[in-house]
Design a protein around this motif. Structure first.
Motif, PDB file in Angstrom:
ATOM      1  N   ARG A 330      -1.955   5.516  79.182  1.00  0.00           N
ATOM      2  CA  ARG A 330      -1.343   6.399  80.177  1.00  0.00           C
ATOM      3  C   ARG A 330      -2.310   6.866  81.255  1.00  0.00           C
ATOM      4  O   ARG A 330      -1.881   7.255  82.329  1.00  0.00           O
ATOM      5  CB  ARG A 330      -0.765   7.634  79.471  1.00  0.00           C
ATOM      6  N   VAL A 331      -3.611   6.857  80.960  1.00  0.00           N
ATOM      7  CA  VAL A 331      -4.609   7.389  81.890  1.00  0.00           C
ATOM      8  C   VAL A 331      -5.745   6.383  82.028  1.00  0.00           C
ATOM      9  O   VAL A 331      -6.230   5.845  81.033  1.00  0.00           O
ATOM     10  CB  VAL A 331      -5.170   8.749  81.387  1.00  0.00           C
ATOM     11  N   PRO A 334      -9.705   8.706  81.100  1.00  0.00           N
ATOM     12  CA  PRO A 334      -9.575   9.910  80.267  1.00  0.00           C
ATOM     13  C   PRO A 334     -10.906  10.590  79.984  1.00  0.00           C
ATOM     14  O   PRO A 334     -10.961  11.815  79.828  1.00  0.00           O
ATOM     15  CB  PRO A 334      -8.922   9.381  78.989  1.00  0.00           C
ATOM     16  N   THR A 337     -11.657  13.006  82.669  1.00  0.00           N
ATOM     17  CA  THR A 337     -10.829  14.204  82.523  1.00  0.00           C
ATOM     18  C   THR A 337     -11.445  15.148  81.498  1.00  0.00           C
ATOM     19  O   THR A 337     -11.521  16.366  81.719  1.00  0.00           O
ATOM     20  CB  THR A 337      -9.412  13.807  82.087  1.00  0.00           C
ATOM     21  N   VAL A 341     -12.785  19.099  81.961  1.00  0.00           N
ATOM     22  CA  VAL A 341     -12.264  20.178  81.118  1.00  0.00           C
ATOM     23  C   VAL A 341     -13.403  20.881  80.384  1.00  0.00           C
ATOM     24  O   VAL A 341     -13.457  22.121  80.316  1.00  0.00           O
ATOM     25  CB  VAL A 341     -11.239  19.625  80.110  1.00  0.00           C
ATOM     26  N   THR A 393      -0.226   3.746  85.289  1.00  0.00           N
ATOM     27  CA  THR A 393      -1.080   4.796  84.718  1.00  0.00           C
ATOM     28  C   THR A 393      -1.536   5.769  85.797  1.00  0.00           C
ATOM     29  O   THR A 393      -1.569   5.448  86.988  1.00  0.00           O
ATOM     30  CB  THR A 393      -2.329   4.184  84.055  1.00  0.00           C
ATOM     31  N   GLY A 394      -1.912   6.959  85.355  1.00  0.00           N
ATOM     32  CA  GLY A 394      -2.481   7.939  86.260  1.00  0.00           C
ATOM     33  C   GLY A 394      -4.002   7.849  86.256  1.00  0.00           C
ATOM     34  O   GLY A 394      -4.604   7.357  85.304  1.00  0.00           O
ATOM     35  N   PHE A 396      -6.337  10.435  86.370  1.00  0.00           N
ATOM     36  CA  PHE A 396      -6.960  11.404  85.457  1.00  0.00           C
ATOM     37  C   PHE A 396      -5.950  12.068  84.521  1.00  0.00           C
ATOM     38  O   PHE A 396      -6.340  12.605  83.481  1.00  0.00           O
ATOM     39  CB  PHE A 396      -7.693  12.486  86.249  1.00  0.00           C
ATOM     40  N   LEU A 397      -4.682  12.036  84.893  1.00  0.00           N
ATOM     41  CA  LEU A 397      -3.617  12.602  84.078  1.00  0.00           C
ATOM     42  C   LEU A 397      -2.470  11.597  84.009  1.00  0.00           C
ATOM     43  O   LEU A 397      -2.321  10.768  84.908  1.00  0.00           O
ATOM     44  CB  LEU A 397      -3.116  13.924  84.666  1.00  0.00           C
ATOM     45  N   PRO A 398      -1.659  11.634  82.955  1.00  0.00           N
ATOM     46  CA  PRO A 398      -0.539  10.689  82.869  1.00  0.00           C
ATOM     47  C   PRO A 398       0.436  10.872  84.027  1.00  0.00           C
ATOM     48  O   PRO A 398       0.636  11.986  84.525  1.00  0.00           O
ATOM     49  CB  PRO A 398       0.121  11.043  81.534  1.00  0.00           C
ATOM     50  N   ARG A 399       1.029   9.775  84.456  1.00  0.00           N
ATOM     51  CA  ARG A 399       2.065   9.846  85.479  1.00  0.00           C
ATOM     52  C   ARG A 399       3.315  10.507  84.906  1.00  0.00           C
ATOM     53  O   ARG A 399       3.684  10.260  83.764  1.00  0.00           O
ATOM     54  CB  ARG A 399       2.445   8.449  85.969  1.00  0.00           C
TER      55      ARG A 399
END
Length: 420
Positions: A330-331, A334, A337, A341, A393-394, A396-399
């Motif tokens: 999905r990313v 990651p 990301t 965080v 895919t996104g 840095f974050l999922p679409r």
């Protein structure tokens, strides 16, 4: 009567959770493949009753001689240890497997002997001892015995129905989390009993900006070591990218910014610890420190999980652009990301303008690395395969939604959706 019921319910819940994913469930399921269910459960009940009766006797004796505050503290440490033990997982040894496979004249005798020997010194016995130091012995004995029998019965019934489809890892992780939660609750109770004040009041007083700053430095160093080891393992045996990384290139700038951000992220809390600079007052309460610790741990966990998935895929000769599970499904980035965080968590723990600058530099560095280094290089190397990966895919974050390819005129809807 109310105390007995309370002890029963607590013990039942704790031991039931302890048995999830434990070797006793494996033994119960294995016995049930050779004998009828009810004789096996009767044997488990007999063995558990004896073992837990000894456990509550030991625990009740300790409770009568040791102050309850120290008992609660020891119980908290024990439950945190049980969480780690459960997370590690359990399996049958060769000797225990032999006990299961060995023919016996009676299923009740075979199950009783095997479970009695297996439970001596097991974490459920230790948990029962711990509970008996806090609550009445009869309620603990009855609750712990029935909790274990219920968990093993569940393993037999559900295991027979679902077989290998049971999410064993998920169950084990959930049980570990519940054990840690029990440990935290007991720890707060122990603090209150030992100090005579509210647990949060004591924590708030102790968790001043000096301790928060040192905690930030310690977590930062540990995180850097763990990520460094994980990164080396994930990249072991892989070829260096042919992308330009000389002076002034995007790759060079991202490395410089990463280095400066890391340095500032560690220096800023050190300056707070030595009273060289003051933390930002708006975010200097103990509650923000707890939030910051959670963000740091979450970010580091995401980075390490991403590196493990990356290294595993490379060792299997797979491309992360083709993966259908884990973060990379999905990313695309990651690990970046997780870095942002974790850095933001350090900023919340020890809020300073230098920490704000470090967080901003990390954000800029990951943007450069992702947009100008990694994605162009992979697009050049993988071509259409990576272009399709980009579309679903996104960064840095999922679409939130996967864009659908444009439908070509004259084609049915199904054919148009299969293009690309």
């Amino acid at each position: 009567m109310q105390d007995v019921l309370s002890a029963f319910l607590i013990s039942f819940g704790v031991i039931f959770v302890a048995e999830l994913g434990d070797k006793s469930q494996l033994m119960a399921l294995t016995f049930a493949t050779r004998y009828k269910t009810w004789p096996v459960l009767l044997g488990i009940t007999i063995a558990t009753s004896v073992v837990h009766l000894v456990s509550v006797a030991v625990g009740h004796g300790l409770g009568a001689t040791i102050p309850t505050g120290w008992i609660a503290l020891a119980a908290a440490v024990a439950f945190l240890g049980f969480g780690a033990w459960t997370l590690k997982g359990d399996s049958l040894s060769e000797d225990e497997q032999d006990k299961v496979n060995r023919k016996a004249r009676s299923a009740v005798v075979a199950a009783s002997v095997a479970f009695f020997l297996a439970e001596l010194g097991d974490k459920t016995m230790l948990a029962t001892i711990t509970l008996a130091t806090q609550h009445g012995w009869f309620g603990v004995w009855l609750g712990s015995t029935l909790g274990m029998v219920a968990a093993d019965a569940l393993a037999i019934v559900v295991g027979r129905q679902l077989g290998q489809r049971l999410p064993e890892r998920t169950i084990r992780y959930g049980a570990a989390v519940l054990f840690v939660a029990f440990g935290v609750v007991l720890l707060l109770d122990a603090i209150g009993q030992l100090t005579g004040r509210g647990a949060w009041e004591v924590v708030s007083e102790a968790l001043n900006h000096h301790l928060a700053a040192w905690l930030t430095v310690g977590l930062g160093i540990v995180a850097c070591v763990l990520v460094g080891v994980g990164r080396r393992w994930a990249r072991a045996g892989t070829r260096r990218s042919p992308m330009r990384s000389g002076l002034g290139s995007p790759a060079w700038w991202s490395k410089v910014l990463f280095g400066v951000a890391l340095l500032l992220g560690l220096v800023a809390p050190l300056l707070v610890a030595f009273d060289v600079i003051e933390p930002i007052a708006l975010f200097s309460s103990p509650g923000w420190v707890v939030v910051g610790v959670g963000l740091v741990l979450l970010g580091v966990a995401v980075v390490l999980a991403s590196l493990v998935q990356m290294g595993t895929a490379r060792r299997r000769g797979q491309s992360l652009a083709l993966t259908s599970s884990g973060f990379y499904a999905r990313v695309r980035n990651p690990a970046f990301t997780g870095m942002v965080v974790a850095t933001a968590g350090g900023l919340v723990m020890a809020p300073t303008m230098l920490g704000v600058l470090a967080t901003l530099l990390i954000v800029v560095a990951v943007q450069i690395q992702a947009r100008a280094v990694r994605e162009p290089g992979l697009s050049e190397a993988l071509g259409e395969e990576y272009a399709a990966y980009l579309s679903r895919t996104g960064r840095f974050l999922p679409r939130l939604r996967t864009p659908q390819p444009e439908r070509r005129p004259g084609l049915p809807a199904d054919d148009g959706e299969r293009v690309g």
